[in-house]
Design an enzyme around this catalytic site. Structure first.
Site, PDB file in Angstrom:
ATOM      1  N   GLU A  44       0.832  -1.196   0.000  1.00  0.00           N
ATOM      2  CA  GLU A  44       0.000   0.000   0.000  1.00  0.00           C
ATOM      3  C   GLU A  44       0.877   1.260   0.000  1.00  0.00           C
ATOM      4  O   GLU A  44       1.844   1.367   0.759  1.00  0.00           O
ATOM      5  CB  GLU A  44      -0.893  -0.011   1.238  1.00  0.00           C
ATOM      6  N   LYS A 117     -10.048   1.806  -1.751  1.00  0.00           N
ATOM      7  CA  LYS A 117     -10.171   1.290  -0.383  1.00  0.00           C
ATOM      8  C   LYS A 117     -11.526   1.660   0.221  1.00  0.00           C
ATOM      9  O   LYS A 117     -11.943   2.821   0.182  1.00  0.00           O
ATOM     10  CB  LYS A 117      -9.027   1.863   0.458  1.00  0.00           C
ATOM     11  N   CYS A 160      -5.413  -2.986   3.005  1.00  0.00           N
ATOM     12  CA  CYS A 160      -5.065  -2.737   4.405  1.00  0.00           C
ATOM     13  C   CYS A 160      -6.241  -2.908   5.379  1.00  0.00           C
ATOM     14  O   CYS A 160      -6.593  -4.018   5.703  1.00  0.00           O
ATOM     15  CB  CYS A 160      -4.394  -1.376   4.550  1.00  0.00           C
TER      16      CYS A 160
END
Length: 300
Positions: A44, A117, A160
């Protein structure tokens, strides 16, 4: 014949200097491609330091459009090396609208998809809500928890903080993902004691291996390494713990990195998931008629 897939990942430090960070990424990509990797994933926000430790509007200048300089460089590498490459961008979508975006490049086909995300944290040292807008969820437009089709298969790409949510992994599996991929940036508060650090890292590894088990899919996880200071001077910085790994559809660890810069390469048997799902048929036995309350925040 068994269908196999050579998957590699780059675990690296990163710096505020994009040129230096991207040079490190490129070296890892080339090394893995030279060793036969067909699919390579980066961590990331690999092109910059982890800037979300504090809030500063000047840092929005780090963002780029999807087809900006970083995207063009990654697309050129994927084409030159004839690989599927998963990169990460601080995306400037429009004035005042920014995303933490994972992007997929498929050889000479260029960019074939992106995932913005969905779960955005807001915790000491991880002030991401200041910088990132959550991705939209619209299956008809192939946004949100929708796999990205490539020449190598359907990639269930998450980022994440998404890795802690079983719902996200399950939705990708239900949409036909062939494997789950998690580019990430996670580490310790240097002030935590060793026992607390061990608990956090073990939980992080365990939850993602559990997604492999629950969905009968391989899981690929790339984290960063190294200490990154809080340049505001308020916090102690973050010690990124590395620990990147690749596991099979029963959660079995196939490769596991330490706390230094490292590249992992694994040949996955892509037919094992079918065999595993035949003996552990979780999708068959789901009580979909009884799960309606999962769309509620809490059952009071």
């Amino acid at each position: 014949m068994t269908r196999t897939l050579k998957v590699g990942l780059v675990q690296q430090p990163a710096w505020p200097d994009k040129a230096r960070s991207l040079a490190e990424s490129e070296a890892g990509i080339r090394e893995l491609a030279g060793a036969g990797a067909q699919l390579v994933m980066l961590q990331e926000l690999h092109a910059t330091h982890y800037f979300c430790q504090f809030e500063d509007t000047a840092l929005f200048d780090l963002a780029e459009p999807l087809d900006g300089p970083t995207g063009q460089r990654l697309a050129a590498l994927a084409a030159e090396l004839d690989i599927v490459l998963v990169g990460s961008l601080f995306e400037r979508r429009a004035p005042g609208l920014y995303h933490n975006t994972a992007v997929v490049y498929d050889g000479g086909h260029g960019r074939v998809g992106q995932y913005r995300k969905m779960h955005i944290p807001d915790d000491p040292g991880f002030y991401e809500k200041f910088y990132f807008t959550p991705g939209d969820h619209d299956a008809a437009r192939e946004e949100g928890f929708t796999p990205i089709d490539t020449s190598l298969g359907r990639l269930g790409l998450l980022v994440c903080w998404d890795q802690w949510y079983p719902e996200a992994a399950r939705l990708m599996a239900l949409a036909g993902a062939d494997l789950l991929l998690y580019p990430t940036a996670i580490g310790w508060d240097p002030q935590d004691d060793d026992d607390e650090k061990a608990r956090q890292k073990d939980a992080w590894t365990l939850i993602q291996r559990s997604h492999a088990v629950a969905n009968g899919l391989p899981v690929v996880v790339a984290n960063r390494v190294g200490h990154e200071s809080d340049h505001s001077g308020i916090g102690p910085g973050i010690d990124f713990w590395g620990g990147s790994f690749i596991c099979g559809p029963q959660g079995e660890l196939l490769a596991h990195a330490g706390q230094q810069a490292e590249r992992l390469l694994v040949t996955l048997d892509m037919e094992r998931g079918e065999a595993v799902r035949r003996i552990w048929p979780y999708l068959r036995d789901r009580r979909v008629d009884a799960y309606g309350d999962l769309t509620r925040r809490y059952r009071d």
